[in-house]
Scaffold this active site. Structure first.
Site, PDB file in Angstrom:
ATOM      1  N   GLY A 174       0.859  -1.199   0.000  1.00 46.87           N
ATOM      2  CA  GLY A 174       0.000   0.000   0.000  1.00 46.87           C
ATOM      3  C   GLY A 174       0.881   1.230   0.000  1.00 46.87           C
ATOM      4  O   GLY A 174       0.546   2.253   0.599  1.00 46.87           O
ATOM      5  N   GLY A 184      -0.242   4.892  -0.797  1.00 45.90           N
ATOM      6  CA  GLY A 184      -1.296   5.528   0.016  1.00 45.90           C
ATOM      7  C   GLY A 184      -0.733   6.608   0.933  1.00 45.90           C
ATOM      8  O   GLY A 184       0.476   6.738   1.106  1.00 45.90           O
ATOM      9  N   LYS A 197       3.100   7.263   2.850  1.00 40.72           N
ATOM     10  CA  LYS A 197       3.913   8.437   2.518  1.00 40.72           C
ATOM     11  C   LYS A 197       4.121   9.351   3.730  1.00 40.72           C
ATOM     12  O   LYS A 197       5.179   9.904   3.923  1.00 40.72           O
ATOM     13  CB  LYS A 197       3.237   9.220   1.381  1.00 40.72           C
ATOM     14  CG  LYS A 197       3.388   8.468   0.044  1.00 40.72           C
ATOM     15  CD  LYS A 197       2.848   9.247  -1.124  1.00 40.72           C
ATOM     16  CE  LYS A 197       1.359   9.389  -1.059  1.00 40.72           C
ATOM     17  NZ  LYS A 197       0.690   9.585  -2.350  1.00 40.72           N
ATOM     18  N   LYS A 239       3.818   7.248  21.583  1.00 42.46           N
ATOM     19  CA  LYS A 239       4.031   8.672  21.861  1.00 42.46           C
ATOM     20  C   LYS A 239       4.885   8.838  23.112  1.00 42.46           C
ATOM     21  O   LYS A 239       4.711   8.115  24.100  1.00 42.46           O
ATOM     22  CB  LYS A 239       2.681   9.382  22.063  1.00 42.46           C
ATOM     23  CG  LYS A 239       1.973   9.635  20.734  1.00 42.46           C
ATOM     24  CD  LYS A 239       0.703  10.418  20.944  1.00 42.46           C
ATOM     25  CE  LYS A 239      -0.086  10.532  19.660  1.00 42.46           C
ATOM     26  NZ  LYS A 239       0.408  11.526  18.734  1.00 42.46           N
ATOM     27  N   HIS A 279      -6.866   4.200  20.631  1.00 42.10           N
ATOM     28  CA  HIS A 279      -5.853   5.093  21.203  1.00 42.10           C
ATOM     29  C   HIS A 279      -6.126   5.433  22.678  1.00 42.10           C
ATOM     30  O   HIS A 279      -5.265   5.291  23.532  1.00 42.10           O
ATOM     31  CB  HIS A 279      -5.788   6.413  20.421  1.00 42.10           C
ATOM     32  CG  HIS A 279      -5.517   6.247  18.951  1.00 42.10           C
ATOM     33  ND1 HIS A 279      -4.814   5.184  18.433  1.00 42.10           N
ATOM     34  CD2 HIS A 279      -5.849   7.025  17.884  1.00 42.10           C
ATOM     35  CE1 HIS A 279      -4.717   5.327  17.112  1.00 42.10           C
ATOM     36  NE2 HIS A 279      -5.347   6.422  16.763  1.00 42.10           N
ATOM     37  N   ARG A 306      -6.328  13.945  32.893  1.00 44.01           N
ATOM     38  CA  ARG A 306      -6.485  14.857  34.032  1.00 44.01           C
ATOM     39  C   ARG A 306      -7.016  14.076  35.229  1.00 44.01           C
ATOM     40  O   ARG A 306      -8.124  13.530  35.181  1.00 44.01           O
ATOM     41  CB  ARG A 306      -7.456  15.985  33.642  1.00 44.01           C
ATOM     42  CG  ARG A 306      -7.641  17.072  34.677  1.00 44.01           C
ATOM     43  CD  ARG A 306      -8.478  18.198  34.094  1.00 44.01           C
ATOM     44  NE  ARG A 306      -7.745  18.892  33.046  1.00 44.01           N
ATOM     45  CZ  ARG A 306      -7.080  20.043  33.216  1.00 44.01           C
ATOM     46  NH1 ARG A 306      -7.091  20.640  34.380  1.00 44.01           N
ATOM     47  NH2 ARG A 306      -6.434  20.607  32.215  1.00 44.01           N
ATOM     48  N   ARG A 352     -16.360  24.408  22.118  1.00 42.55           N
ATOM     49  CA  ARG A 352     -15.901  23.397  23.087  1.00 42.55           C
ATOM     50  C   ARG A 352     -16.638  22.072  22.911  1.00 42.55           C
ATOM     51  O   ARG A 352     -16.413  21.130  23.645  1.00 42.55           O
ATOM     52  CB  ARG A 352     -16.120  23.901  24.517  1.00 42.55           C
ATOM     53  CG  ARG A 352     -15.202  25.043  24.925  1.00 42.55           C
ATOM     54  CD  ARG A 352     -15.416  25.435  26.380  1.00 42.55           C
ATOM     55  NE  ARG A 352     -15.037  24.380  27.305  1.00 42.55           N
ATOM     56  CZ  ARG A 352     -15.878  23.775  28.133  1.00 42.55           C
ATOM     57  NH1 ARG A 352     -17.143  24.101  28.142  1.00 42.55           N
ATOM     58  NH2 ARG A 352     -15.445  22.828  28.944  1.00 42.55           N
TER      59      ARG A 352
END
Ligand code: BG6
Length: 488
Positions: free
Chosen positions: A12, A15, A19, A182, A240, A344, A470
């Site tokens: 792929g 796609g 990239k 991350k 996530h 939080r 918000r």
């Protein structure tokens, strides 16, 4: 180098994902000398292209990360492009033979192969079957990186998993969730388990609520066709944000690698009952007043009557001794007023504080302590504390103990590795601890599936909110109902 000879096949390759993420991450590893001298990166996709054309397309994406043309040239020399159908065994066999030829040049006996699936999941099984048959019969390891979405509910997950696991073993399958890679999500592990001050507080006795937020200040931007089939919950929450939640809530793993972390994460997921419909609100954005962001339903590929949520907020509980009764409030939305993701933690009221620090009549009551872990942008950890306001009056005032990466690591801050780069390196190392195991996904789908079906069946009407606002005001009320106290 982590191995002597390496072939990478990006399926792929033409796609967007390849990239924007796969190639730039491979490039980052190349620049930092993590790829061996004998490496070849073969892009594979349906469209016809020459190596030259393909390299020219890649160059623009790499140039955005690096201004050294020589390094870019050196990397591009390692990149090739071959076209063919995704289940075309003959074409894949041809690529494999060419690869074997290039591998032989290195003179090493062992050559490893990394296959990156940057393709829709409907193609996973076909591609895996063709690769297994034609491209994995070599002396060295084969590892497969698989992108989301891995199913759209529990049932489709099981179907996909069953057919794919006929082809690929669990230990060679690396299901990627870039949130785990991350910097600030990795920091959760260190913060929690390398500091003695948090463990005594990290439980239902001291923590009143936890809010995990994901906010983006842009809409679906032409991805509406894809997004409309998933919605915000499948797009970022079930994967996530659940990863962030499990890393936040899990017990200490015995080691950082292998299955230790994943075992602990699974236990957290198993303790969460399916989310109830009444514990969720959803929203969908309409255009802002200036018309800068068009309404979601006006994005390409989105039907006019789409009820797909671009915002959702929900509450879940972890029924184990550490977290019993603590609401975990999750909120995610597109086209909101800011781009920010954070965890939080709000602590309980300081015991006995109401008489000691009564409301002084100026409208301020004692604010709760909060520990905020900002995942992005500007990674930071800060603690909200009450201190005496300076001067003759003694009212407590909220202040912050602030540890921002930008001030603490000024040299490194602008050059933090991309999540994909970190994760790709882990695959080369054979460390699957930061990848999603089958049982993790299964448990996460169990938690979300009844709610998702209710949404798919139109049982929850999305509340319209203006782009760059918000989000639905109902969120604040919901968070308060579940125990979050807004500072006075
Ligand atoms: C992707 C989602 O997985 O994650 C996108 O499909 C979302 O809709 C993106 O924008 C967010 O990732 P990041 O790293 O920009 O927060």
């Amino acid at each position: 180098y982590l191995c002597d000879t390496l072939s990478v096949v990006v399926i792929g390759a033409s796609g967007d994902l390849a990239k924007k993420k796969t190639y730039p991450s491979l490039f980052a590893l190349f620049r930092s000398s993590y790829l061996p001298e004998h490496v070849q990166i073969v892009g594979y996709a349906r469209s016809q292209k020459t190596d030259k054309d393909f390299r020219a397309t890649l160059r623009d994406y790499l140039a955005a990360k690096c201004d050294d043309d020589e390094v870019i040239d050196a990397f591009l020399k390692k990149c090739f492009y071959r076209s063919g159908g995704y289940d075309d065994e003959t074409a894949i066999e041809k690529v494999a033979m060419e690869m074997a030829g290039m591998e032989q040049v290195s003179g090493h006996e062992v050559a490893n192969r990394l296959f990156y699936f940057a393709i829709p999941p409907s193609l996973f099984t076909k591609v895996a079957g063709a690769l297994k048959a034609a491209a994995t019969n070599h002396n060295g390891w084969s590892r497969f990186i698989v992108e989301k979405p891995f199913g759209s509910d529990l049932e489709s997950f099981e179907t996909l998993h069953e057919s794919l696991s006929d082809m690929l073993e669990e230990k060679e399958t690396y299901r990627i969730d870039h949130y785990i890679g991350k910097e600030a999500v990795q920091n959760l592990l260190v913060m929690r388990f390398a500091n003695s001050i948090f463990e005594p507080l990290w439980n239902r006795n001291h923590i009143a609520s936890v809010v995990i937020s994901f906010k983006e200040d842009f809409g679906t931007k032409g991805r509406g066709g894809y997004f409309d089939k998933s919605g915000i919950i499948r797009d970022v929450m079930q994967n996530h944000l659940m990863q962030v939640l499990t890393m936040f809530a899990m017990e200490a793993p015995a080691r950082q690698s292998g299955d230790y972390i994943r075992n602990e994460k699974v236990k957290v997921l198993q303790a969460i009952p399916p989310i109830r419909i009444e514990d969720c609100i959803t929203g969908q954005y309409i255009s802002d007043d200036e018309g800068i962001e068009q309404a979601y339903i006006d994005d390409d590929g989105v039907p006019d009557d789409s009820k797909t949520p671009t915002f959702a907020a929900l509450v879940m509980y972890i029924n184990n001794p550490r977290w019993d009764g603590v609401p975990f409030i999750m909120r995610a939305g597109k086209a909101l007023n800011e781009r920010k993701s954070e965890v939080r933690i709000q602590f309980k009221r300081a015991p006995g504080s109401s008489l000691l620090f009564p409301d002084t009549g100026n409208g301020s009551t004692l604010s709760r302590n909060e520990l905020v872990m900002r995942l992005q942008p500007n990674e930071a950890v800060y603690m909200k504390m009450n201190i005496k306001s300076p001067g003759l009056a003694g009212d407590p005032v909220m202040s912050e103990l602030d540890l921002s990466y930008k001030t603490r690591f000024p040299d490194k801050f602008s050059d933090l590795p991309d999540a994909y780069t970190r994760l790709m390196l882990q695959v080369l190392r054979g460390d699957s601890s930061a990848f999603v195991r089958d049982d993790e996904l299964r448990e996460a789908w169990k938690i979300f599936t009844p709610l998702l079906h209710a949404i798919d069946d139109g049982k929850i009407e999305p509340i319209k909110y203006k782009a760059f606002s918000r989000g639905p005001a109902e969120f604040d009320e919901m968070a308060e109902r579940h125990g979050y106290v807004y500072s006075g």
